[in-house]
Structure formats: structure tokens, C-alpha cells
Enzyme design. Structure first.
Site, mmCIF file in Angstrom:
data_model
loop_
_atom_site.group_PDB
_atom_site.id
_atom_site.type_symbol
_atom_site.label_atom_id
_atom_site.label_comp_id
_atom_site.label_asym_id
_atom_site.label_seq_id
_atom_site.Cartn_x
_atom_site.Cartn_y
_atom_site.Cartn_z
ATOM 1 N N GLY A 11 0.928 -1.235 0.098
ATOM 2 C CA GLY A 11 -0.090 -0.009 0.045
ATOM 3 C C GLY A 11 0.923 1.416 -0.138
ATOM 4 O O GLY A 11 0.626 2.247 0.793
ATOM 5 N N ILE A 16 0.001 6.632 5.532
ATOM 6 C CA ILE A 16 1.040 6.026 6.628
ATOM 7 C C ILE A 16 2.242 5.383 5.913
ATOM 8 O O ILE A 16 3.485 5.898 6.172
ATOM 9 C CB ILE A 16 0.303 5.130 7.645
ATOM 10 N N SER A 87 -4.684 -1.450 2.476
ATOM 11 C CA SER A 87 -5.971 -1.904 3.142
ATOM 12 C C SER A 87 -7.304 -1.944 1.894
ATOM 13 O O SER A 87 -7.212 -0.867 1.252
ATOM 14 C CB SER A 87 -6.591 -0.564 3.992
ATOM 15 N N LYS A 161 -11.596 -4.241 11.054
ATOM 16 C CA LYS A 161 -10.286 -4.140 11.357
ATOM 17 C C LYS A 161 -10.047 -5.135 12.470
ATOM 18 O O LYS A 161 -9.002 -5.916 12.730
ATOM 19 C CB LYS A 161 -9.916 -2.686 12.137
HETATM 20 P P1 NDP Z 1 -4.513 4.859 2.775
HETATM 21 O O1 NDP Z 1 -6.090 4.651 2.320
HETATM 22 O O2 NDP Z 1 -4.025 6.133 2.788
HETATM 23 O O3 NDP Z 1 -3.747 3.699 2.025
HETATM 24 C C1 NDP Z 1 -3.972 2.339 2.036
HETATM 25 C C2 NDP Z 1 -3.285 2.070 0.535
HETATM 26 O O4 NDP Z 1 -3.935 0.711 0.453
HETATM 27 C C3 NDP Z 1 -3.810 2.787 -0.446
HETATM 28 O O5 NDP Z 1 -2.768 3.624 -0.951
HETATM 29 C C4 NDP Z 1 -3.930 1.812 -1.685
HETATM 30 O O6 NDP Z 1 -2.789 1.549 -2.884
HETATM 31 C C5 NDP Z 1 -3.486 0.266 -0.799
HETATM 32 N N1 NDP Z 1 -4.690 -0.767 -1.264
HETATM 33 C C6 NDP Z 1 -5.979 -0.432 -1.196
HETATM 34 N N2 NDP Z 1 -6.621 -1.655 -1.575
HETATM 35 C C7 NDP Z 1 -5.665 -2.609 -1.964
HETATM 36 C C8 NDP Z 1 -5.585 -3.934 -2.357
HETATM 37 N N3 NDP Z 1 -6.625 -4.750 -2.416
HETATM 38 N N4 NDP Z 1 -4.246 -4.384 -2.433
HETATM 39 C C9 NDP Z 1 -3.409 -3.794 -2.190
HETATM 40 N N5 NDP Z 1 -3.495 -2.572 -2.086
HETATM 41 C C10 NDP Z 1 -4.378 -2.002 -1.545
HETATM 42 O O7 NDP Z 1 -4.556 4.169 4.133
HETATM 43 P P2 NDP Z 1 -3.661 4.914 5.697
HETATM 44 O O8 NDP Z 1 -2.394 4.986 5.230
HETATM 45 O O9 NDP Z 1 -4.619 5.674 6.358
HETATM 46 O O10 NDP Z 1 -3.853 3.499 6.255
HETATM 47 C C11 NDP Z 1 -3.049 2.154 6.226
HETATM 48 C C12 NDP Z 1 -3.543 1.175 7.010
HETATM 49 O O11 NDP Z 1 -3.397 1.716 8.580
HETATM 50 C C13 NDP Z 1 -4.751 0.794 6.878
HETATM 51 O O12 NDP Z 1 -4.602 -0.757 7.122
HETATM 52 C C14 NDP Z 1 -5.769 1.200 7.719
HETATM 53 O O13 NDP Z 1 -6.686 0.583 7.917
HETATM 54 C C15 NDP Z 1 -4.853 1.535 8.933
HETATM 55 N N6 NDP Z 1 -5.237 2.338 9.811
HETATM 56 C C16 NDP Z 1 -5.273 3.804 9.676
HETATM 57 C C17 NDP Z 1 -5.554 4.732 10.493
HETATM 58 C C18 NDP Z 1 -5.867 6.270 10.177
HETATM 59 O O14 NDP Z 1 -6.324 6.908 10.721
HETATM 60 N N7 NDP Z 1 -5.510 6.590 8.881
HETATM 61 C C19 NDP Z 1 -5.935 4.369 11.801
HETATM 62 C C20 NDP Z 1 -5.661 3.209 11.986
HETATM 63 C C21 NDP Z 1 -5.401 2.174 11.225
HETATM 64 P P3 NDP Z 1 -2.936 1.722 -4.110
HETATM 65 O O15 NDP Z 1 -4.334 2.326 -4.866
HETATM 66 O O16 NDP Z 1 -1.839 2.295 -5.148
HETATM 67 O O17 NDP Z 1 -3.063 0.194 -4.449
#
Ligand code: NDP
Length: 356
Positions: A11, A16, A87, A161
């Protein structure tokens, strides 16, 4: 402790992940990062945003989707450590998508961990869960990493989650005696701080909407805030900490009421032509609305409660001294303005050093 050869970060285009990758590269690690669809311009853009030299061989971007099981063994090849941030949950925020959200989160988790169990080079997986897998925070009694959220009580997202993290621990347990890798869970709160990667998501929206006075009043609920730079450091420290192995780690700076967020923004930005929301909504009005719109029910259940979490493991095992809340919030607002996600007023004064 296994030597780090290469770290796979899933991701890569996420909020993050951007900070994690920067931190890893600054620490001299080699990083392979994933995105679902890659091309030359996407990689160029990501390198530029993360300040990575266009010719640097310590960073590579490859394509992989956590929902496609058979893509992962090749992607993991040669990696000793994995940071699982991808995610599959973004885009599915409505309560009616609850089943789909949980199914995808669990499937993505099992796909990655199954591949990790087959690729011998993988020694440790850092799995990004959420503090919402610890509790839905409807009480003030202290919560620790021993607690699990009640999946029948929370939102579709908190349920997904919680179930995904439980699936990860169950998978590890199912490997019985022959555990080929260690698992470390990071359970961050609501992550805020400098935003420079893709279009802003849910956490950025809270700061953006408050700064721009999108709603004239905010609910009286406290959010478990943490700083993205602390979350990145937690992931990187978790790669090598012996004590972190096979444990969960809550990352929260403090619980902050929404009107306090508005007041922090106001004290920095009011004189710069912004009018952040600082007024609190009426509980009876939100309760009334919850009879018609069930998405307000978790808000009512958390109304006025300032929960409590034990952050001993964050401080002692992952060596995180949390960034001051005011800095986290103000830095995020500046980064949203300076990266063009929010408008600049005529009175806007850019800080001497942009937040990173
Ligand atoms: P983002 O939504 O900013 O980034 C998530 C990335 O996951 C996207 O850039 C996307 O990249 C990638 N993604 C989405 N679907 C898929 C898939 N099927 N296979 C592979 N890659 C995928 O997330 P955050 O940085 O906000 O969060 C990261 C993690 O931290 C997540 O698991 C989230 O649940 C967890 N988290 C976040 C919090 C927050 O406040 N932000 C709080 C607590 C936990 P692309 O489109 O380039 O593939």
C-alpha cells in the site's frame, strides 16, 4: 534477531506508508513497495513526493493486490520483513457494505500471511491493525492490548479491522510448532500529521472540514489521536524489537474532543483568515437524528466520554514519546494547504520549514 535484507511495504501510495518508507530509507534499509496498478509516471511521482532519488536502487515499486492470492509469493521473494499496510477497506465506508468490508479485510490478511508462511526469506510481519480492534471506547476504564472490541457494537470499519486482526493471530496459531515468521501488530488511533501522498482520506477530512468550517458544530466525542511520524517510527522499531515479537501495540497520543481540535486550529489559523469550527452540537439533536440515520448511533454511544488507554508498550517497547497533539494537528493543516488540498487565504503565512 533476523537481519533485515529487504522490507516489503504494502500500500505504498497510502498516508502512513509514505512516512514508513521515508523512515526506512533514512535508516538505510532497502524497500520494495506495492501498489495495485503501477506505471512509470506513478513511480516517478511517488519518488518525488517521498524525496527518493529517481535512480536510487534502494527503492522499487511493484504491482500487487492483497485480494489476489497468487501474486504474493513472487513479490515477497528476497524480503526478510513485511509491513502490511495495504487496506482493501478504502472506498467501503457505508454501514450497508459491512459484510463486504470485513470479507475483503480478512481475505487480504490471509492471502498475505499464507504467502509469508511459504516464502522462507520472510522472518517478521508487521501488521497494521487499529486501536478500534482493541475497543469501541464507550467506557472510561483503561484499555490495554489484552482487550478486544465487541464486533456487534462498533462501526463497519472497526468490525473489519477487528476481524482481520483476529484472523491474523488465528492464522499464526494454526501454524503450530513450525512458525516461519513472527507477527507484530501495531494498533494506531486516528492518525493525523503531515499529509503529502495521495488525495486526502478520512483522517485528513476531520482536519480539513474543521479548518474550513464545513459544519458549524462538531459532536462532543473524543478521538484517539496519534501522529503519523510516531506511527511510522513504531512500524520501523517493530522490525527489530525482540520484545515486540508476537504482541499488539496501541499507538495513541491522547483522546481529544472535536471542539478542542477546532480550538487548536483556531489559535494558529484564525489570524490567517480561516474560521475553524469550535462550537459543539446539541446531544439531543444528534440523538434525534440517530432515529432516522443509524450512522449517528456510535456518536451518541461515545458522547462526552473521554476514554483511557494504556500506552506502556508504545513508550517502553517501541520507544515512542508521543508528539504534542497541537503540533500533530497544526502540521496536518499546514501540509493540506501547502500541498494544494485546501485553499490558501490572502493572510496565509507559510511556516519557515514545511512540516515533514
Ligand atoms: P490509505 O487509504 O491512505 O492507503 C491505503 C493503501 O492501500 C492505498 O494507497 C492503496 O494503494 C492500498 N490498497 C487499497 N486496496 C488494496 C488492495 N486490495 N491491495 C493492495 N493494496 C491496496 O491508508 P492509511 O495510510 O490511512 O492506512 C493504512 C493502514 O493503517 C490501513 O490498514 C488502515 O486501516 C490502518 N489504519 C489507519 C488509520 C488512519 O487514521 N489513517 C488508523 C488506524 C489504522 P493503491 O491504490 O496504490 O493500490
Amino acid at each position: 534477531m533476523a537481519e533485515i535484507t529487504k522490507v516489503l511495504v504494502t500500500g505504498a501510495t497510502g498516508f502512513i506508508a509514505g512516512h514508513v518508507i521515508k523512515h526506512l530509507l533514512q535508516n538505510g534499509q532497502c524497500v520494495r513497495a506495492t501498489t495495485r496498478s503501477n506505471n512509470e509516471s506513478k513511480e516517478r511521482e511517488l519518488r518525488e513526493k517521498l524525496g527518493i532519488d529517481p535512480d536510487s536502487k534502494t527503492f522499487e515499486l511493484v504491482e500487487a493486490d492483497v485480494l489476489v492470492a497468487d501474486s504474493w509469493e513472487a513479490v515477497l521473494d528476497g524480503c526478510s520483513h513485511v509491513i502490511q499496510l495495504a487496506s482493501p477497506t478504502n472506498g467501503f465506508w457505508n454501514e450497508e457494505d459491512e459484510q463486504e468490508l470485513s470479507d475483503q479485510a480478512i481475505r487480504g490478511t490471509i492471502n498475505i500471511l499464507t504467502a509469508c508462511s511459504k516464502v522462507l526469506s520472510v522472518k517478521r510481519v508487521i501488521f497494521t491493525s487499529s486501536v478500534l480492534a482493541v475497543s469501541n471506547f464507550r467506557k472510561t476504564t483503561p484499555h490495554t492490548e489484552k482487550d478486544w472490541a465487541d464486533v456487534d457494537e462498533g462501526t463497519a470499519y472497526s468490525k473489519s479491522k477487528t476481524l482481520a486482526e483476529q484472523a491474523a493471530w488465528q492464522f499464526l496459531k494454526s501454524l503450530e510448532g513450525e512458525k516461519p515468521f513472527e507477527l507484530v501488530c501495531i494498533n494506531p488511533g486516528f492518525v493525523l500529521g503531515p499529509y503529502f501522498t495521495r488525495s486526502p482520506g478520512c483522517s485528513a477530512a476531520v482536519i480539513a472540514d474543521t479548518l474550513m468550517n464545513k459544519n458549524s458544530r462538531v459532536p462532543h466525542i473524543a478521538l484517539p489521536i496519534c501522529d503519523v511520524r510516531d506511527v511510522a517510527k513504531a512500524h520501523v522499531t517493530a522490525l527489530t524489537s525482540q520484545e515486540a515479537a508476537n504482541k499488539r501495540h496501541i499507538i495513541v497520543s491522547d483522546f481529544v474532543f472535536c471542539d478542542k481540535i477546532g480550538k487548536i486550529l483556531s489559535s494558529e489559523f484564525k489570524t490567517q483568515g480561516y474560521n475553524p469550527t469550535t462550537a459543539v452540537a446539541s446531544r439531543s439533536l444528534v440523538k434525534f437524528l440517530s432515529f432516522f440515520d443509524s450512522s449517528h448511533r456510535p456518536t451518541i454511544a461515545s458522547w462526552g466520554i473521554k476514554p483511557n488507554v494504556d500506552t506502556t508498550r508504545m513508550r517502553e517497547v517501541l520507544k515512542i514519546t508521543p508528539t504534542a497533539i497541537d503540533k500533530t494537528i497544526v502540521d496536518m493543516a499546514y501540509s493540506l494547504i501547502q500541498n494544494g488540498f485546501l485553499p490558501e487565504t490572502e493572510q496565509f503565512r507559510a511556516p519557515n520549514n514545511p512540516p515533514v
